[in-house]
Design a protein around this motif. Structure first.
Motif, short mmCIF file in Angstrom:
data_model
loop_
_atom_site.label_atom_id
_atom_site.label_comp_id
_atom_site.label_asym_id
_atom_site.label_seq_id
_atom_site.Cartn_x
_atom_site.Cartn_y
_atom_site.Cartn_z
N MET A 1 16.38 -10.19 -2.38
CA MET A 1 16.57 -9.38 -1.21
C MET A 1 15.27 -8.65 -0.89
N ILE A 2 14.92 -8.63 0.37
CA ILE A 2 13.67 -8.00 0.83
C ILE A 2 13.66 -6.51 0.48
N ALA A 3 12.51 -6.04 0.00
CA ALA A 3 12.33 -4.62 -0.33
C ALA A 3 11.29 -4.02 0.59
N LYS A 4 11.57 -2.82 1.07
CA LYS A 4 10.63 -2.03 1.87
C LYS A 4 10.30 -0.79 1.07
N ILE A 5 9.02 -0.55 0.89
CA ILE A 5 8.56 0.58 0.10
C ILE A 5 7.76 1.50 1.01
N ILE A 6 8.13 2.77 1.02
CA ILE A 6 7.38 3.77 1.79
C ILE A 6 6.68 4.67 0.77
N ILE A 7 5.36 4.70 0.88
CA ILE A 7 4.54 5.47 -0.05
C ILE A 7 3.86 6.57 0.76
N LYS A 8 4.17 7.82 0.43
CA LYS A 8 3.64 8.96 1.18
C LYS A 8 2.61 9.70 0.33
N ARG A 9 1.49 10.02 0.98
CA ARG A 9 0.43 10.77 0.31
C ARG A 9 -0.11 11.83 1.26
N ARG A 10 -0.52 12.97 0.70
CA ARG A 10 -1.22 14.00 1.48
C ARG A 10 -2.59 14.17 0.84
N PHE A 11 -3.60 13.97 1.65
CA PHE A 11 -4.98 14.03 1.17
C PHE A 11 -5.68 15.29 1.63
N VAL A 12 -6.74 15.66 0.91
CA VAL A 12 -7.60 16.74 1.38
C VAL A 12 -8.32 16.24 2.63
N LYS A 13 -8.72 17.15 3.46
CA LYS A 13 -9.39 16.76 4.71
C LYS A 13 -10.81 16.27 4.44
N ASP A 14 -11.33 15.49 5.39
CA ASP A 14 -12.74 15.09 5.44
C ASP A 14 -13.15 14.05 4.40
N ASN A 15 -12.21 13.29 3.88
CA ASN A 15 -12.55 12.21 2.95
C ASN A 15 -11.99 10.88 3.44
N THR A 16 -11.73 10.78 4.72
CA THR A 16 -11.05 9.61 5.26
C THR A 16 -11.75 8.29 4.94
N PRO A 17 -13.08 8.17 5.06
CA PRO A 17 -13.71 6.87 4.76
C PRO A 17 -13.45 6.39 3.33
N GLN A 18 -13.56 7.30 2.37
CA GLN A 18 -13.33 6.92 0.97
C GLN A 18 -11.86 6.54 0.74
N ASP A 32 -2.44 -10.62 -3.28
CA ASP A 32 -2.43 -11.74 -4.22
C ASP A 32 -1.29 -11.66 -5.23
N GLN A 33 -0.46 -10.62 -5.12
CA GLN A 33 0.63 -10.45 -6.08
C GLN A 33 1.86 -11.25 -5.65
N THR A 34 2.57 -11.73 -6.63
CA THR A 34 3.82 -12.46 -6.36
C THR A 34 4.77 -11.58 -5.57
N GLY A 35 5.27 -12.11 -4.47
CA GLY A 35 6.28 -11.42 -3.69
C GLY A 35 5.77 -10.53 -2.57
N GLN A 58 9.16 -9.43 -1.28
CA GLN A 58 10.28 -10.37 -1.29
C GLN A 58 11.45 -9.84 -2.11
N ARG A 59 11.14 -9.18 -3.22
CA ARG A 59 12.19 -8.64 -4.09
C ARG A 59 11.73 -7.29 -4.65
N MET A 60 12.66 -6.42 -4.93
CA MET A 60 12.33 -5.14 -5.52
C MET A 60 11.63 -5.34 -6.86
N GLU A 61 12.02 -6.36 -7.59
CA GLU A 61 11.41 -6.65 -8.88
C GLU A 61 9.92 -6.96 -8.74
N ASP A 62 9.54 -7.65 -7.67
CA ASP A 62 8.12 -7.95 -7.43
C ASP A 62 7.33 -6.65 -7.23
#
Length: 102
Positions: A1-18, A32-35, A58-62
């Motif tokens: 079963m298809i998995a959707k992952i939402i990853i949320k991060r808050r960064f310090v300002k002024d480092n956007t290029p890095q 390059d990872q399976t799934g 493709q799968r939560m396990e992947d």
């Protein structure tokens, strides 16, 4: 079963290029990872230091294999240097076909 992952991060300002560079490298390796199906990076309109990545697997396990990999953990540690709080993960299955009717 298809998995959707939402990853949320808050960064310090002024480092956007890095930050963008690290996120792009991580996605390149994930491709390059399976799934792995796709991923997109979002920046909040009024607060660009708030970013979310939506990844499709493709799968939560992947996803779980990739999340636990040493390679991913290395990049995650590099990103944490720029973060103001820990990474938040929301893991979903696509659709409702896994629910049983009462």
């Amino acid at each position: 079963m298809i998995a959707k992952i939402i990853i949320k991060r808050r960064f310090v300002k002024d480092n956007t290029p890095q930050i963008i560079s690290l996120l792009n490298k991580m996605r390149s390796i994930a491709m390059d990872q399976t799934g792995y199906i796709s991923g997109e990076t979002l920046m909040q309109k009024d607060f660009p230091e708030n970013m979310a990545v939506i990844a499709t697997w493709q799968r939560m396990e992947d996803w779980m294999v990739w999340k636990a990999s040493e390679e991913r953990k290395t990049y995650e540690a590099m990103l944490e240097i720029y973060q103001t709080r820990p990474t938040q993960y929301e893991e979903y299955h696509l659709g409702t076909s896994f629910l049983k009717e009462p």
